[in-house]
Design a protein around this motif. Structure first.
Motif, PDB file in Angstrom:
ATOM      1  N   ASP A   6       0.834  -1.215   0.000  1.00  0.00           N
ATOM      2  CA  ASP A   6       0.000   0.000   0.000  1.00  0.00           C
ATOM      3  C   ASP A   6       0.863   1.258   0.000  1.00  0.00           C
ATOM      4  O   ASP A   6       0.352   2.373  -0.029  1.00  0.00           O
ATOM      5  CB  ASP A   6      -0.913   0.006   1.238  1.00  0.00           C
ATOM      6  N   GLY A   7       2.178   1.085   0.103  1.00  0.00           N
ATOM      7  CA  GLY A   7       3.083   2.241   0.105  1.00  0.00           C
ATOM      8  C   GLY A   7       3.477   2.730   1.485  1.00  0.00           C
ATOM      9  O   GLY A   7       4.167   3.741   1.598  1.00  0.00           O
ATOM     10  N   HIS A   8       3.067   2.024   2.557  1.00  0.00           N
ATOM     11  CA  HIS A   8       3.457   2.533   3.891  1.00  0.00           C
ATOM     12  C   HIS A   8       4.938   2.295   4.156  1.00  0.00           C
ATOM     13  O   HIS A   8       5.531   1.357   3.631  1.00  0.00           O
ATOM     14  CB  HIS A   8       2.592   1.918   5.004  1.00  0.00           C
ATOM     15  N   PHE A  27       1.001   5.168   7.352  1.00  0.00           N
ATOM     16  CA  PHE A  27       0.180   4.571   6.296  1.00  0.00           C
ATOM     17  C   PHE A  27      -0.442   5.654   5.415  1.00  0.00           C
ATOM     18  O   PHE A  27      -0.788   6.735   5.908  1.00  0.00           O
ATOM     19  CB  PHE A  27      -0.916   3.700   6.933  1.00  0.00           C
ATOM     20  N   PRO A  28      -0.587   5.365   4.110  1.00  0.00           N
ATOM     21  CA  PRO A  28      -1.178   6.364   3.203  1.00  0.00           C
ATOM     22  C   PRO A  28      -2.496   6.904   3.767  1.00  0.00           C
ATOM     23  O   PRO A  28      -3.317   6.134   4.270  1.00  0.00           O
ATOM     24  CB  PRO A  28      -1.423   5.571   1.915  1.00  0.00           C
ATOM     25  N   GLY A  29      -2.639   8.198   3.725  1.00  0.00           N
ATOM     26  CA  GLY A  29      -3.883   8.839   4.148  1.00  0.00           C
ATOM     27  C   GLY A  29      -4.057   8.974   5.652  1.00  0.00           C
ATOM     28  O   GLY A  29      -5.063   9.510   6.118  1.00  0.00           O
ATOM     29  N   SER A  30      -3.094   8.521   6.450  1.00  0.00           N
ATOM     30  CA  SER A  30      -3.288   8.548   7.906  1.00  0.00           C
ATOM     31  C   SER A  30      -2.911   9.911   8.496  1.00  0.00           C
ATOM     32  O   SER A  30      -2.098  10.646   7.932  1.00  0.00           O
ATOM     33  CB  SER A  30      -2.470   7.444   8.572  1.00  0.00           C
ATOM     34  N   LEU A  61       2.694  13.135   0.045  1.00  0.00           N
ATOM     35  CA  LEU A  61       2.954  12.280   1.200  1.00  0.00           C
ATOM     36  C   LEU A  61       1.820  11.334   1.545  1.00  0.00           C
ATOM     37  O   LEU A  61       2.046  10.204   1.950  1.00  0.00           O
ATOM     38  CB  LEU A  61       3.146  13.176   2.435  1.00  0.00           C
ATOM     39  N   HIS A  62       0.584  11.840   1.392  1.00  0.00           N
ATOM     40  CA  HIS A  62      -0.554  10.999   1.768  1.00  0.00           C
ATOM     41  C   HIS A  62      -0.766   9.852   0.799  1.00  0.00           C
ATOM     42  O   HIS A  62      -1.273   8.797   1.170  1.00  0.00           O
ATOM     43  CB  HIS A  62      -1.834  11.842   1.891  1.00  0.00           C
ATOM     44  N   ALA A  63      -0.386  10.045  -0.445  1.00  0.00           N
ATOM     45  CA  ALA A  63      -0.548   8.978  -1.436  1.00  0.00           C
ATOM     46  C   ALA A  63       0.641   8.024  -1.397  1.00  0.00           C
ATOM     47  O   ALA A  63       0.488   6.818  -1.605  1.00  0.00           O
ATOM     48  CB  ALA A  63      -0.693   9.594  -2.828  1.00  0.00           C
TER      49      ALA A  63
END
Ligand code: 6PG
Length: 240
Positions: A145-147, A152-155, A214-216
């Motif tokens: 997921d890219g973390h 984690f993305p979107g956190s 960063l979020h993505a």
């Protein structure tokens, strides 16, 4: 900072190359009269790197009791749980070389009795006590997921810029409760080494090396101060 890719045939040769490079880096910092500081991570490829470090004949070039070990993230479970990144690193590496226990800076565990927020604050305090944590090498795995670490993305933890360590209460990857360093801390390093293997990570690698925010793609936020290396196997590089 330009990120450089180092692509190896498979997970095994990748882990071996990372281990040899880390040994060389640690030995050369020690030769310059300084105690190197390295930030470890959890995950499959990190485990393999740790086992290669423990079994490398060149490991004798490093004074392991003169290395500071930190963690980029930790699962908030009991200290004896096999889920703990630190327990895995001990089993794979730290129990097999002659470390100084005072230099092994584990994140607090659930059985410390500390509420999660306080546990994160305690780790931040430990980093501050040791000069705010200036690392030589930060190693990071990458989730599909890219973390990275437990960002984690979107956190919401991605936006935290007033603390060096944060509590994570809702990790999409189990267990839900974790502690993670923030970008501010992860970037206080000379080198950032991403360790990624497997075809299922190829998309995440491509996104992380692109120009997403960063979020993505949280990995885009870790650029360090001098060197960004993506250690990949062919599958993770998208070549297969
Ligand atoms: C964790 C890990 C995590 C890991 C990546 C890659 O606590 O879950 O620190 O961030 O590094 O998920 O893990 P794999 O190499 O097992 O895919």
């Amino acid at each position: 900072m330009t990120a450089e890719k180092r692509v190896h045939d498979d997970a095994d040769t990748l882990a071996e190359a990372v281990a040899e490079a880390l040994i060389e880096r640690l030995a050369s910092i020690q030769a310059s009269g300084r105690v190197p500081s390295v930030c470890l991570t959890g995950g499959t490829i990190a485990g393999l790197v740790h086992r290669k470090l423990a079994s490398s004949l060149n490991g004798f070039d490093v004074d392991w009791d003169e290395v500071d070990f930190w963690w980029g993230d930790e699962r908030y479970v009991d200290s004896h749980s096999d889920d703990r990144n630190a327990r895995q690193a001990r089993g794979d590496l730290l129990n097999h070389v002659d470390v100084d226990p005072e230099r092994v800076h584990e994140m607090p565990a659930l059985d410390s009795g500390l509420p999660l927020e306080e546990a994160a604050e305690a780790y931040a305090a430990e980093l501050h006590e040791h000069g705010g944590g200036a690392f030589d090498v930060v190693m990071l795995g990458l989730g599909p997921d890219g973390h990275i670490a437990s960002l984690f993305p979107g956190s919401s933890q991605i936006d935290v810029d007033d603390r060096v360590a944060v509590a994570v209460t809702d990790s999409p990857k189990p267990p839900p409760e974790r502690i993670s360093l923030t970008f501010g801390a992860l970037n206080r390093t000379h080198a950032v080494w991403f360790l990624v293997s497997g075809k299922e990570k190829a998309d995440a690698v491509a996104r992380s090396m692109g120009d997403l925010d960063l979020h993505a793609a949280p990995a885009t936020g870790v650029t360090g101060q001098g060197e960004v290396l993506w250690w990949l196997d062919r599958a993770a590089s998208g070549a297969e």
